[in-house]
Write an enzyme that holds these catalytic residues in place. Structure first.
Site, PDB file in Angstrom:
ATOM      1  N   TRP A 102       0.677  -0.969   0.131  1.00  0.00           N
ATOM      2  CA  TRP A 102       0.007  -0.289  -0.080  1.00  0.00           C
ATOM      3  C   TRP A 102       0.623   1.589   0.121  1.00  0.00           C
ATOM      4  O   TRP A 102       0.392   2.008  -0.401  1.00  0.00           O
ATOM      5  CB  TRP A 102      -0.798   0.077   0.897  1.00  0.00           C
ATOM      6  CG  TRP A 102      -2.053  -0.714   0.820  1.00  0.00           C
ATOM      7  CD1 TRP A 102      -2.530  -2.274   1.595  1.00  0.00           C
ATOM      8  CD2 TRP A 102      -3.169  -0.719  -0.519  1.00  0.00           C
ATOM      9  NE1 TRP A 102      -3.420  -2.837   1.173  1.00  0.00           N
ATOM     10  CE2 TRP A 102      -4.169  -1.883  -0.045  1.00  0.00           C
ATOM     11  CE3 TRP A 102      -2.891  -0.151  -1.532  1.00  0.00           C
ATOM     12  CZ2 TRP A 102      -4.512  -2.169  -0.783  1.00  0.00           C
ATOM     13  CZ3 TRP A 102      -4.080  -0.257  -2.146  1.00  0.00           C
ATOM     14  CH2 TRP A 102      -5.407  -1.040  -1.738  1.00  0.00           C
ATOM     15  N   ASP A 172      -1.554   7.500   6.290  1.00  0.00           N
ATOM     16  CA  ASP A 172      -2.343   5.903   5.949  1.00  0.00           C
ATOM     17  C   ASP A 172      -3.094   5.219   6.843  1.00  0.00           C
ATOM     18  O   ASP A 172      -2.300   4.166   7.231  1.00  0.00           O
ATOM     19  CB  ASP A 172      -2.121   5.182   4.664  1.00  0.00           C
ATOM     20  CG  ASP A 172      -3.038   3.867   3.687  1.00  0.00           C
ATOM     21  OD1 ASP A 172      -4.092   4.084   4.426  1.00  0.00           O
ATOM     22  OD2 ASP A 172      -2.758   3.546   2.475  1.00  0.00           O
ATOM     23  N   LYS A 196     -12.654  -1.198   6.006  1.00  0.00           N
ATOM     24  CA  LYS A 196     -11.451  -2.576   6.749  1.00  0.00           C
ATOM     25  C   LYS A 196     -12.215  -2.528   8.463  1.00  0.00           C
ATOM     26  O   LYS A 196     -12.525  -3.442   8.524  1.00  0.00           O
ATOM     27  CB  LYS A 196     -10.080  -1.925   6.291  1.00  0.00           C
ATOM     28  CG  LYS A 196      -9.832  -1.565   5.624  1.00  0.00           C
ATOM     29  CD  LYS A 196      -9.050  -2.656   4.300  1.00  0.00           C
ATOM     30  CE  LYS A 196      -9.033  -2.452   2.976  1.00  0.00           C
ATOM     31  NZ  LYS A 196      -7.892  -2.120   2.474  1.00  0.00           N
TER      32      LYS A 196
HETATM   33  C1  LIG Z   1      -7.282  -0.643   1.335  1.00  0.00           C
HETATM   34  C2  LIG Z   1      -6.486  -0.067   1.731  1.00  0.00           C
HETATM   35  C3  LIG Z   1      -6.517   0.896   0.774  1.00  0.00           C
HETATM   36  C4  LIG Z   1      -7.169   1.165  -0.963  1.00  0.00           C
HETATM   37  O1  LIG Z   1      -8.810   1.727  -0.077  1.00  0.00           O
HETATM   38  P1  LIG Z   1      -9.651   2.112  -1.797  1.00  0.00           P
HETATM   39  O2  LIG Z   1     -10.680   2.052  -0.082  1.00  0.00           O
HETATM   40  O3  LIG Z   1      -9.770   0.683  -2.222  1.00  0.00           O
HETATM   41  O4  LIG Z   1      -9.022   3.119  -2.225  1.00  0.00           O
HETATM   42  C5  LIG Z   1      -4.886   1.873   0.924  1.00  0.00           C
HETATM   43  N1  LIG Z   1      -4.419   1.610   2.333  1.00  0.00           N
HETATM   44  C6  LIG Z   1      -4.916   1.132   3.182  1.00  0.00           C
HETATM   45  C7  LIG Z   1      -3.758   0.475   4.141  1.00  0.00           C
HETATM   46  C8  LIG Z   1      -5.751   0.071   2.752  1.00  0.00           C
HETATM   47  O5  LIG Z   1      -5.833  -1.352   3.569  1.00  0.00           O
END
Ligand SMILES: *Cc1c(COP(=O)(O)O)cnc(C)c1O
Length: 360
Positions: A102, A172, A196
């Site tokens: 990511w 993030d 998530k």
């Molecule tokens: C799932 C995830 C993303 C991407 O998320 P989207 O909503 O699909 O754009 C980005 N960073 C992390 C750490 C993730 O787990």
């Protein structure tokens, strides 16, 4: 078919109590005469839902008053572009730490907007360890420092907030927000997709310090411009109203469960049990350095890789769903966000022991 234990990485399991409550309210929300899905986003009822959701998030995370909380679209992936567009503020470069798949995607997108200064990379160790802080190269002229608090695919998680001097810290937190206590005031910006650990897919929450907004690059689309969204209550266009409502129900559930401190203790217990079961068996293994193992996403392999497909299918038949690893890395992966009850982890550990006995 009854509900299974769902170990999906995202979209992922929601608390059953939240789904039941949404079910009760689906055709008519309170005395409004209509579903939340049918309401005007500018009407008093929905504005009330939206404001309560923000207030609950501020309370749960103790977000200081000088931070905006935005509810945007385009996912965390959209923010990979939105962050440089908003936060470069005329500077040419930004610092990124590469700890897995990511953070790599965030870096690739940022390269369209600025010079990316790589502080360090875990690639040479196949992303099984976070490069030690002493080895990071920080560019003092950079606009900000970006890292990924929890690498959802690699199973690597920061246990502390890194110290990066005067650079605004951008994080993030898509896959570990609300799973552990953090000091928001240490950050310039935190972002996380809802799907998530916070609700269904559809919203990316952006928590950003006031002084960093209002200097977006001129070509920034309005929907990605933090200042424009903040001035419009995140309703520059029609927001995903039903996701916003469900996010609110998840936050109410979290408060009723005792808040983040209580969930953090539960997450420590759940992950420790599972790592224990993996480590003490010669049948299973996890490659991640114990100093940075994720409490949320736990990848593991079977000593005999030929048994991985039967493991996943037998587990599924036993009511343990979505244990296959990400298509890019293979193996197994167990995602145990806040909504996964301890009984689900116990059931998985029992299944793993039984499977090892039968196939060992
Ligand atoms: C799932 C995830 C993303 C991407 O998320 P989207 O909503 O699909 O754009 C980005 N960073 C992390 C750490 C993730 O787990």
């Amino acid at each position: 078919m009854s509900r299974v234990y769902n170990f999906s990485a995202g979209p992922s399991a929601l608390p059953e109590a939240v789904l039941r409550k949404a079910g009760e309210e689906i055709a008519e929300w309170r005395a409004s005469g209509m579903s939340v899905m049918e309401m005007s986003h500018r009407g008093k009822d929905f504005v009330g839902i939206a404001e309560k959701t923000e207030a609950d998030l501020r309370e749960l995370m103790a977000i200081p008053a000088n931070y905006k909380v935005l509810f945007l679209q385009g996912g965390a992936t959209g923010q990979f572009a939105g962050i440089p567009m908003n936060l470069l503020r005329g500077k040419a470069s930004a610092c990124y730490l590469d700890t897995g798949i990511w953070s790599g995607k965030a870096i690739d997108e940022a390269k369209h907007y600025c010079q990316v200064e790589l502080a360090a990379s875990g690639k040479a160790q196949s992303y099984t360890v976070i490069p030690p802080r002493a080895e990071w190269k920080l560019d003092p002229a950079a606009a900000y420092f970006h890292y990924t608090a929890n690498e959802t695919i690699n199973g690597v998680e920061f246990q502390d907030i890194p110290e990066v001097g005067d650079l605004p810290l951008v994080c993030d937190m898509s896959s570990n927000i609300l799973s552990r206590a953090i000091d928001v005031s240490k950050f310039g910006l935190i972002y996380a997709g809802t799907q998530k650990n916070m609700g269904p897919a559809g919203i990316v929450v952006v928590i950003v310090r006031d002084d960093l907004i209002g200097q977006a690059a001129p070509q920034t689309p309005g929907v990605l411009d933090y200042k424009k969204q903040a001035d419009n209550g995140s309703m520059l266009n029609t927001p995903p109203t039903y996701t916003w409502y469900l996010l609110g129900l998840v936050l109410e559930w979290l408060k009723a469960e005792g808040g983040i401190a209580a969930l953090e203790q539960r997450n420590i217990r759940k992950s420790a049990k599972l790592y224990g079961a993996i480590d003490e068996s010669p049948f299973y293994s996890n490659p991640v350095d114990p100093s940075c193992r994720s409490r949320m996403n736990i990848p593991f392999r079977l000593a005999n890789a030929d048994l991985e497909k039967p493991f996943a299918s037998e587990a599924k038949a036993a009511g343990l769903a979505n244990l296959e690893g990400h298509r890019s890395v293979g193996g197994m992966r167990v995602s145990i966000y806040n909504a996964m009850p301890e009984s689900g982890v116990d059931a998985l550990i029992d299944f793993m022991a039984d499977f090892a006995k039968r196939h060992g």
